[in-house]
Design a protein around this motif. Structure first.
Motif, PDB file in Angstrom:
ATOM      1  N   GLY A 102       5.605 -32.169   5.384  1.00 32.16           N
ATOM      2  CA  GLY A 102       6.096 -31.669   6.667  1.00 32.16           C
ATOM      3  C   GLY A 102       7.600 -31.810   6.810  1.00 32.16           C
ATOM      4  N   HIS A 103       8.171 -32.814   6.161  1.00 32.65           N
ATOM      5  CA  HIS A 103       9.634 -32.967   6.203  1.00 32.65           C
ATOM      6  C   HIS A 103      10.306 -31.777   5.537  1.00 32.65           C
ATOM      7  CE1 HIS A 103      10.206 -37.141   7.696  1.00 32.65           C
ATOM      8  NE2 HIS A 103       8.966 -37.290   7.256  1.00 32.65           N
ATOM      9  N   GLY A 104       9.775 -31.356   4.405  1.00 27.79           N
ATOM     10  CA  GLY A 104      10.344 -30.199   3.727  1.00 27.79           C
ATOM     11  C   GLY A 104      10.246 -28.941   4.568  1.00 27.79           C
ATOM     12  N   ARG A 105       9.125 -28.777   5.238  1.00 27.91           N
ATOM     13  CA  ARG A 105       8.940 -27.586   6.071  1.00 27.91           C
ATOM     14  C   ARG A 105       9.895 -27.617   7.268  1.00 27.91           C
ATOM     15  NH1 ARG A 105       4.682 -25.178   3.771  1.00 27.91           N
ATOM     16  NH2 ARG A 105       3.006 -26.449   2.882  1.00 27.91           N
ATOM     17  N   ARG A 106      10.094 -28.786   7.873  1.00 28.53           N
ATOM     18  CA  ARG A 106      11.025 -28.876   9.009  1.00 28.53           C
ATOM     19  C   ARG A 106      12.466 -28.646   8.553  1.00 28.53           C
ATOM     20  NH1 ARG A 106       7.506 -33.060  10.124  1.00 28.53           N
ATOM     21  NH2 ARG A 106       8.955 -34.751   9.595  1.00 28.53           N
ATOM     22  N   LEU A 107      12.775 -29.131   7.378  1.00 26.90           N
ATOM     23  CA  LEU A 107      14.115 -28.926   6.831  1.00 26.90           C
ATOM     24  C   LEU A 107      14.358 -27.441   6.587  1.00 26.90           C
ATOM     25  CD1 LEU A 107      16.630 -30.415   5.927  1.00 26.90           C
ATOM     26  CD2 LEU A 107      15.531 -30.823   3.717  1.00 26.90           C
ATOM     27  N   HIS A 108      13.392 -26.784   6.004  1.00 26.73           N
ATOM     28  CA  HIS A 108      13.481 -25.342   5.759  1.00 26.73           C
ATOM     29  C   HIS A 108      13.636 -24.580   7.075  1.00 26.73           C
ATOM     30  CE1 HIS A 108      12.626 -21.345   4.348  1.00 26.73           C
ATOM     31  NE2 HIS A 108      11.413 -21.313   4.869  1.00 26.73           N
ATOM     32  N   ALA A 109      12.882 -24.973   8.102  1.00 23.93           N
ATOM     33  CA  ALA A 109      12.941 -24.289   9.397  1.00 23.93           C
ATOM     34  C   ALA A 109      14.291 -24.494  10.085  1.00 23.93           C
ATOM     35  CB  ALA A 109      11.814 -24.793  10.298  1.00 23.93           C
ATOM     36  N   ALA A 110      14.934 -25.626   9.830  1.00 28.60           N
ATOM     37  CA  ALA A 110      16.201 -25.932  10.495  1.00 28.60           C
ATOM     38  C   ALA A 110      17.365 -25.123   9.944  1.00 28.60           C
ATOM     39  CB  ALA A 110      16.509 -27.427  10.378  1.00 28.60           C
ATOM     40  N   TYR A 111      17.208 -24.592   8.720  1.00 30.85           N
ATOM     41  CA  TYR A 111      18.302 -23.874   8.079  1.00 30.85           C
ATOM     42  C   TYR A 111      17.890 -22.425   7.806  1.00 30.85           C
ATOM     43  CZ  TYR A 111      20.663 -28.318   7.564  1.00 30.85           C
ATOM     44  OH  TYR A 111      21.288 -29.513   7.840  1.00 30.85           O
ATOM     45  N   PRO A 112      18.182 -21.521   8.725  1.00 24.27           N
ATOM     46  CA  PRO A 112      17.831 -20.107   8.531  1.00 24.27           C
ATOM     47  C   PRO A 112      18.424 -19.578   7.226  1.00 24.27           C
ATOM     48  CG  PRO A 112      18.575 -20.500  10.780  1.00 24.27           C
ATOM     49  CD  PRO A 112      18.869 -21.751  10.009  1.00 24.27           C
ATOM     50  N   GLY A 113      17.616 -18.852   6.499  1.00 29.29           N
ATOM     51  CA  GLY A 113      18.077 -18.320   5.224  1.00 29.29           C
ATOM     52  C   GLY A 113      17.812 -19.226   4.042  1.00 29.29           C
ATOM     53  N   SER A 114      17.381 -20.466   4.292  1.00 32.87           N
ATOM     54  CA  SER A 114      17.064 -21.366   3.183  1.00 32.87           C
ATOM     55  C   SER A 114      15.781 -20.919   2.495  1.00 32.87           C
ATOM     56  CB  SER A 114      16.913 -22.801   3.690  1.00 32.87           C
ATOM     57  OG  SER A 114      15.802 -22.911   4.565  1.00 32.87           O
ATOM     58  N   ARG A 115      15.575 -21.412   1.302  1.00 32.87           N
ATOM     59  CA  ARG A 115      14.366 -21.102   0.547  1.00 32.87           C
ATOM     60  C   ARG A 115      13.518 -22.364   0.431  1.00 32.87           C
ATOM     61  NH1 ARG A 115      17.291 -17.704  -4.361  1.00 32.87           N
ATOM     62  NH2 ARG A 115      18.234 -16.113  -3.022  1.00 32.87           N
ATOM     63  N   LEU A 116      12.227 -22.167   0.367  1.00 29.63           N
ATOM     64  CA  LEU A 116      11.300 -23.301   0.287  1.00 29.63           C
ATOM     65  C   LEU A 116      10.377 -23.119  -0.903  1.00 29.63           C
ATOM     66  CD1 LEU A 116       9.978 -25.874   1.500  1.00 29.63           C
ATOM     67  CD2 LEU A 116       8.530 -24.337   2.868  1.00 29.63           C
ATOM     68  N   LEU A 117      10.343 -24.115  -1.768  1.00 31.50           N
ATOM     69  CA  LEU A 117       9.440 -24.145  -2.915  1.00 31.50           C
ATOM     70  C   LEU A 117       8.505 -25.334  -2.750  1.00 31.50           C
ATOM     71  CD1 LEU A 117       8.499 -23.274  -5.739  1.00 31.50           C
ATOM     72  CD2 LEU A 117      10.371 -24.647  -6.692  1.00 31.50           C
ATOM     73  N   VAL A 118       7.218 -25.063  -2.558  1.00 31.37           N
ATOM     74  CA  VAL A 118       6.222 -26.121  -2.377  1.00 31.37           C
ATOM     75  C   VAL A 118       5.345 -26.185  -3.625  1.00 31.37           C
ATOM     76  CG1 VAL A 118       4.271 -26.939  -1.009  1.00 31.37           C
ATOM     77  CG2 VAL A 118       6.226 -25.868   0.124  1.00 31.37           C
ATOM     78  N   THR A 119       5.264 -27.369  -4.221  1.00 29.79           N
ATOM     79  CA  THR A 119       4.432 -27.588  -5.394  1.00 29.79           C
ATOM     80  C   THR A 119       3.195 -28.387  -4.998  1.00 29.79           C
ATOM     81  OG1 THR A 119       5.682 -29.590  -5.946  1.00 29.79           O
ATOM     82  CG2 THR A 119       6.399 -27.517  -6.952  1.00 29.79           C
ATOM     83  N   ARG A 120       2.344 -28.623  -5.967  1.00 32.07           N
ATOM     84  CA  ARG A 120       1.117 -29.388  -5.714  1.00 32.07           C
ATOM     85  C   ARG A 120       0.822 -30.284  -6.910  1.00 32.07           C
ATOM     86  NH1 ARG A 120      -3.881 -25.942  -3.756  1.00 32.07           N
ATOM     87  NH2 ARG A 120      -2.437 -25.762  -1.981  1.00 32.07           N
ATOM     88  N   GLY A 121       0.440 -31.526  -6.626  1.00 29.46           N
ATOM     89  CA  GLY A 121       0.026 -32.442  -7.675  1.00 29.46           C
ATOM     90  C   GLY A 121       1.129 -33.219  -8.355  1.00 29.46           C
ATOM     91  N   LEU A 122       2.361 -33.135  -7.857  1.00 30.82           N
ATOM     92  CA  LEU A 122       3.483 -33.821  -8.494  1.00 30.82           C
ATOM     93  C   LEU A 122       3.903 -35.087  -7.763  1.00 30.82           C
ATOM     94  CD1 LEU A 122       5.721 -30.754  -9.450  1.00 30.82           C
ATOM     95  CD2 LEU A 122       4.094 -32.002 -10.875  1.00 30.82           C
TER      96      LEU A 122
END
Length: 284
Positions: free
Chosen positions: A237-257
């Motif tokens: 959720g921290h990554g998602r909030r960070l992404h939402a706070a910066y318009p134009g940013s990119r978000l890469l979500v992985t799994r199992g790492l």
């Protein structure tokens, strides 16, 4: 949960119950002290040994620095809490292949550096010293605690063309929350950490001002946020909030790492390198 961590928490809680000033003082000291001194993993040895090793001095404390490559297109790597520069070994090889020159350091109390403790403001000063030495950075790549340090430095004059934030907390207060959770500390100790930090660091609104999401308009460089769904230290959720706070940013979500293995995994190494090299779109 580590048995030693739980035992430490029980001892702190017990001490705080019978001798509150001592309990508070010990908890506060531990809060700024890394948990052990991370060693270079065997899989990191070759990359670590290939670095040109240098040193900075910060308030009388020697700070180990590392440089790879020919000095062109320097990329600053900022490690997290209880970590060290060598954790970027997998990413360093890819950056060198793409023509970048990785620059890194072990913060005070970490890796090969001196001292026993550190804080965000020391990270910022080291980053500025490295900029004076190597010039403006093509990018900053930061992990975990290094993420709010990088945002704070960029808001205050550090120059870089791009930023990659890996597994970082959106709110700086998470540091107290996570420390309290891991040690299962009583609320009075948690509150003391917040109050005493403000007194000693001298920034009244530090829990807001040092957050990664503070004044997003002040950080205008292209941003890639990387986070794993199974991160058990800084939840996704921290990554998602960070992404939402910066318009134009990119978000890469992985799994199992998780929180630590993510740094050297090919699933992020290649997209991060591409983001730095040419702004290639990454998967959302």
């Amino acid at each position: 949960m580590n048995a030693a961590i739980l035992l430490t928490g029980r001892l702190l809680n017990a001490t705080a119950a019978v001798a509150p000033p001592i309990g508070r003082a010990v908890a506060y000291k531990l809060f700024f002290r890394p948990t052990g001194r991370a060693k270079v993993h065997p899989r990191e040895q070759d990359v670590h040994a290939a670095a040109t090793v240098g040193e900075l001095e910060l308030d009388g404390v020697p700070v180990a620095t590392y440089v790879w490559g020919d000095g062109q297109r320097p990329v600053l790597l900022v490690h997290g809490w209880s970590s060290r520069a060598s954790r970027y070994a997998g990413m360093i090889a890819d950056l060198l292949h793409r023509g970048f020159s990785p620059v890194a350091f072990d913060a005070p109390g970490h890796g090969a550096s001196g001292g026993t403790s550190t804080n965000l403001l020391q990270y910022e000063r080291i980053m500025r010293m490295l900029q004076d030495r190597h010039g403006d950075f093509a990018a900053v790549i930061a992990h975990s605690f290094g993420v709010p340090c990088a945002f704070h430095a960029l808001r205050n004059g550090l120059r870089a063309d791009r930023l990659v934030a890996v597994s970082g907390p959106a709110e700086f207060d998470h540091l107290v929350t996570e420390f309290t959770r891991q040690l299962r500390l009583r609320p009075s100790l948690s509150e003391h950490l917040r109050v005493q930090s403000v007194r000693d660091i001298g920034v009244p609104d530090l829990w807001t001002r040092f957050s990664s999401t503070y004044e997003p308009a002040a950080v205008t460089v292209p941003l890639l946020v990387v986070h794993d769904e199974d991160d058990d230290v800084v939840e996704v959720g921290h990554g998602r909030r960070l992404h939402a706070a910066y318009p134009g940013s990119r978000l890469l979500v992985t799994r199992g790492l998780g929180h630590r293995r993510i740094l050297g995994d090919p699933r992020i190494v290649a997209p991060v390198g591409a983001f730095l090299e040419a702004g290639t779109p990454v998967s959302r």
